[in-house]
Design a protein around this motif. Sequence first.
Motif, PDB file in Angstrom:
ATOM      1  N   GLY A   1      -3.815   1.795  -3.529  1.00 26.43           N
ATOM      2  CA  GLY A   1      -2.818   0.973  -2.838  1.00 26.43           C
ATOM      3  C   GLY A   1      -3.424   0.150  -1.721  1.00 26.43           C
ATOM      4  O   GLY A   1      -3.100  -1.017  -1.547  1.00 26.43           O
TER       5      GLY A   1
ATOM      6  N   SER B   1       9.989   2.213  -1.564  1.00 23.03           N
ATOM      7  CA  SER B   1       9.157   3.312  -1.059  1.00 23.03           C
ATOM      8  C   SER B   1      10.018   4.413  -0.446  1.00 23.03           C
ATOM      9  O   SER B   1       9.746   5.600  -0.646  1.00 23.03           O
TER      10      SER B   1
ATOM     11  N   ALA C   1       0.838  -1.203   0.000  1.00 23.29           N
ATOM     12  CA  ALA C   1       0.000   0.000   0.000  1.00 23.29           C
ATOM     13  C   ALA C   1       0.873   1.254   0.000  1.00 23.29           C
ATOM     14  O   ALA C   1       0.585   2.225  -0.715  1.00 23.29           O
TER      15      ALA C   1
ATOM     16  N   ALA D   1      -4.383   7.526  -5.239  1.00 20.24           N
ATOM     17  CA  ALA D   1      -3.270   6.576  -5.273  1.00 20.24           C
ATOM     18  C   ALA D   1      -3.207   5.779  -3.968  1.00 20.24           C
ATOM     19  O   ALA D   1      -3.006   4.559  -3.985  1.00 20.24           O
ATOM     20  N   VAL D   2      -3.410   6.459  -2.852  1.00 15.74           N
ATOM     21  CA  VAL D   2      -3.391   5.763  -1.558  1.00 15.74           C
ATOM     22  C   VAL D   2      -4.563   4.795  -1.470  1.00 15.74           C
ATOM     23  O   VAL D   2      -4.414   3.656  -1.005  1.00 15.74           O
TER      24      VAL D   2
ATOM     25  N   GLY E   1       0.982   3.726  -3.215  1.00 11.02           N
ATOM     26  CA  GLY E   1       0.607   5.108  -2.962  1.00 11.02           C
ATOM     27  C   GLY E   1       1.658   6.089  -3.449  1.00 11.02           C
ATOM     28  O   GLY E   1       1.343   7.227  -3.795  1.00 11.02           O
TER      29      GLY E   1
ATOM     30  N   ARG F   1      -2.973  12.138  -4.942  1.00 10.52           N
ATOM     31  CA  ARG F   1      -2.459  11.406  -3.783  1.00 10.52           C
ATOM     32  C   ARG F   1      -3.529  10.561  -3.090  1.00 10.52           C
ATOM     33  O   ARG F   1      -3.297   9.403  -2.761  1.00 10.52           O
TER      34      ARG F   1
END
Length: 98
Positions: A50, A89, A32, A46-47, A36, A43
Amino acid sequence: MTFSFAAHSGLSLLSRLLAAVLGGYALASALALWLGAILPAPRAEAVLAGIQWSFAAHVAAVIWAFSPVSPSRVWGGLLTLVALLLAASMALRPAGGG
């Protein structure tokens, strides 16, 4: 002899259960976070994407934890994937911690 076999299978089952629950959670969280960061969307979207994909990853980890491979191989695979996703990440994190 029977007692040691039962103890061994009990520890194997406990290891698989912990891999399914804890390892699956770690994999889902790392996925996730990574998705993201890389998805080309606003944003919040995307989160959210994820997080949705993380449910599928957790299910896959649970299935893999109870597959016929050895528990050590399951743990090794899960921890490797988590480490790679977290490293990717962190590499994508903007400078300044924003």
